[in-house]
Design a protein around this motif. Sequence first.
Motif, short mmCIF file in Angstrom:
data_model
loop_
_atom_site.label_atom_id
_atom_site.label_comp_id
_atom_site.label_asym_id
_atom_site.label_seq_id
_atom_site.Cartn_x
_atom_site.Cartn_y
_atom_site.Cartn_z
N ARG A 164 -36.32 40.20 32.87
CA ARG A 164 -37.78 40.07 32.79
C ARG A 164 -38.26 40.25 31.36
N HIS A 165 -37.68 41.23 30.66
CA HIS A 165 -38.08 41.49 29.27
C HIS A 165 -37.78 40.29 28.37
N LEU A 166 -36.71 39.58 28.66
CA LEU A 166 -36.33 38.41 27.86
C LEU A 166 -37.11 37.17 28.24
N ASP A 167 -37.94 37.29 29.29
CA ASP A 167 -38.80 36.19 29.76
C ASP A 167 -37.98 34.96 30.17
N ILE A 168 -36.92 35.23 30.95
CA ILE A 168 -36.09 34.16 31.49
C ILE A 168 -35.84 34.44 32.97
N THR A 169 -35.18 33.51 33.65
CA THR A 169 -34.79 33.74 35.03
C THR A 169 -33.33 34.21 35.07
N GLU A 170 -32.93 34.75 36.21
CA GLU A 170 -31.56 35.23 36.35
C GLU A 170 -30.54 34.12 36.08
N ASN A 171 -30.85 32.89 36.49
CA ASN A 171 -29.92 31.77 36.33
C ASN A 171 -29.77 31.35 34.86
N GLU A 172 -30.65 31.86 33.99
CA GLU A 172 -30.59 31.54 32.56
C GLU A 172 -29.90 32.65 31.75
N PHE A 173 -29.37 33.64 32.46
CA PHE A 173 -28.78 34.82 31.82
C PHE A 173 -27.28 34.87 32.05
N LEU A 174 -26.52 35.12 31.00
CA LEU A 174 -25.06 35.28 31.08
C LEU A 174 -24.66 36.59 30.44
N MET A 175 -23.84 37.38 31.14
CA MET A 175 -23.33 38.64 30.63
C MET A 175 -21.84 38.50 30.36
N VAL A 176 -21.39 38.99 29.19
CA VAL A 176 -19.98 38.97 28.82
C VAL A 176 -19.53 40.41 28.61
N GLY A 177 -18.45 40.81 29.28
CA GLY A 177 -18.00 42.19 29.12
C GLY A 177 -16.60 42.42 29.66
N ASN A 178 -16.09 43.61 29.41
CA ASN A 178 -14.72 43.94 29.82
C ASN A 178 -14.66 44.72 31.13
N SER A 179 -15.80 45.24 31.59
CA SER A 179 -15.81 46.07 32.80
C SER A 179 -16.33 45.30 34.00
N LEU A 180 -15.47 45.13 35.00
CA LEU A 180 -15.92 44.47 36.23
C LEU A 180 -17.03 45.26 36.90
#
Length: 230
Positions: A164-180
């Motif tokens: 919400r803070h980034l003013d996008i939808t969930e489908n426009e967000f990608l998370m990259v990380g090492n922890s499942l």
Amino acid sequence: MSMQNIKVIAFDADDTLWVNETIFRSAEEELCDLLTDYMPREEAGKLLFDVEMKNLPLYGYGIKPFTLSLIEAAITISNGDMKIGLVEKLIEKGKQMLEEPIELIDGIDSTLEELSKRYRLVMATKGDLLDQERKLIKSGLERHFHHIEIVSDKTEKQYKKLVRHLDITENEFLMVGNSLKSDILPVLNIGAHAFHIPFHTTWAHEMVDGKIEHPNFRSFTRASQLLEVL
């Protein structure tokens, strides 16, 4: 999985941008070595983990909470019989951890450089605010990021708030990380995308059982592989 909708890519920090877990494992081994007169190494390691889990809701994540747990575990293992010199060693160990030089994950700098030309990049991590800010500055990676998010824990609620803070939808967000547990599952659960790049050492608290089957999930072995699909 279509990448056309992605507008923002968030990266975890510890063990995704720079090496972190091996520093903690080294400190654990040092504690166990110091206390072999009181308890076998394996038992001492398990007791330390139990102390960390007990303290997690109160202290949160990071080196300073870990140092407090080291001291508490040492007191318990020694039945309160340890000398003040050992406490001093554990405090000094915590300070050494805070001052460790930053070792970047292989290929991450050039990968961020390329991705920042096409996407808004965010660093989204949990832990101690002061420590994480310090590591980011020392890493030299700060210039790549549009926004920095440091939270006490990574939950579905926190990820929804970030979207919400980034003013996008969930489908426009990608998370990259090492922890499942922290970087992948809660992100998939809110309908966003998640890429997993495992680190060779994982804290037991961050491990999950089973294989992830989800259309918004992919797994890679190194950061540079992101450029093949993004």
